[in-house]
Design a protein around this motif. Sequence first.
Motif, PDB file in Angstrom:
ATOM      1  N   LEU A   1       0.830  -1.209   0.000  1.00 28.13           N
ATOM      2  CA  LEU A   1       0.000   0.000   0.000  1.00 28.13           C
ATOM      3  C   LEU A   1       0.863   1.257   0.000  1.00 28.13           C
ATOM      4  O   LEU A   1       0.640   2.188  -0.791  1.00 28.13           O
ATOM      5  N   ILE A   2       1.857   1.289   0.873  1.00 32.69           N
ATOM      6  CA  ILE A   2       2.736   2.454   0.969  1.00 32.69           C
ATOM      7  C   ILE A   2       3.514   2.654  -0.333  1.00 32.69           C
ATOM      8  O   ILE A   2       3.691   3.783  -0.802  1.00 32.69           O
ATOM      9  N   ALA A   3       3.956   1.567  -0.933  1.00 31.72           N
ATOM     10  CA  ALA A   3       4.710   1.667  -2.181  1.00 31.72           C
ATOM     11  C   ALA A   3       3.876   2.316  -3.281  1.00 31.72           C
ATOM     12  O   ALA A   3       4.366   3.184  -4.022  1.00 31.72           O
ATOM     13  N   GLN A   4       2.626   1.919  -3.408  1.00 32.98           N
ATOM     14  CA  GLN A   4       1.777   2.522  -4.446  1.00 32.98           C
ATOM     15  C   GLN A   4       1.517   3.996  -4.163  1.00 32.98           C
ATOM     16  O   GLN A   4       1.448   4.812  -5.081  1.00 32.98           O
ATOM     17  N   HIS A   5       1.392   4.344  -2.906  1.00 32.58           N
ATOM     18  CA  HIS A   5       1.219   5.750  -2.555  1.00 32.58           C
ATOM     19  C   HIS A   5       2.427   6.585  -2.972  1.00 32.58           C
ATOM     20  O   HIS A   5       2.276   7.754  -3.311  1.00 32.58           O
ATOM     21  N   TRP A   6       3.604   5.996  -2.942  1.00 29.68           N
ATOM     22  CA  TRP A   6       4.786   6.766  -3.336  1.00 29.68           C
ATOM     23  C   TRP A   6       4.667   7.224  -4.788  1.00 29.68           C
ATOM     24  O   TRP A   6       4.937   8.391  -5.102  1.00 29.68           O
ATOM     25  N   PHE A   7       4.252   6.344  -5.673  1.00 32.59           N
ATOM     26  CA  PHE A   7       4.115   6.720  -7.081  1.00 32.59           C
ATOM     27  C   PHE A   7       3.067   7.823  -7.245  1.00 32.59           C
ATOM     28  O   PHE A   7       3.261   8.775  -8.012  1.00 32.59           O
TER      29      PHE A   7
END
Length: 217
Positions: free
Chosen positions: A44-50
């Motif tokens: 979840l956090i990784a997708q938020h970064w993009f």
Amino acid sequence: MNAVVPFSTALRERSSGAHSPNECDGFMTDLITGAGTRDDYIALIAQHWFIYAALEEAATRLRTDPVASVFLHGRLSRLPALEADLDFLIGADWRERISPLPTTQAYVSRIRRVAATWPGGFVAHHYTRLLGDLSGGPSIGRLMRRRFGFETNGIGFLLFGDIADPKAFKTVYREQLDAAPWDDHEKERVIAEVLVAYRFTTELFADLTRAKAGRVA
């Protein structure tokens, strides 16, 4: 004579059905209730970064725009916290180990396209992401802290530590929405774009659910 409904109120009312808990496709429900895993949270956090990379890249270009610049508070910047979280959760090579899901790619493309030509559309995405995460992030961060034993490392993105009074901050943001120089047609366009942003969020949860199924298969 009917009272004039403030734009922020109309926006909130018109979009309220677009972000109900049932729209989360089970992913966030699992994460919040304890059925989700640490890997789910990292995904979840990784997708938020993009998403935030695209949003804050656009914000940099719109710093001098008379409409969008009003909403660009430095305290809302999430990229430094996201990057610190990913460094803690994944490691120093996190950039090489994450990739955008299909919905994230489409979401990022939409943000960039809209921000390049339409400040009101950028504000729609900024409002949806930032006020949504400011509203729910701190409580989710506390849950993740208990669930996974985090302190502040790993959940900095969710804590909004530079905003002492989130309720007051959101009130000011909504007042700025009400003061934006938009006619009725433009307001309808902004509301429609907010609904687009919510749809991307819903579809992202579905993508995350499918990615999770692939990890555990």
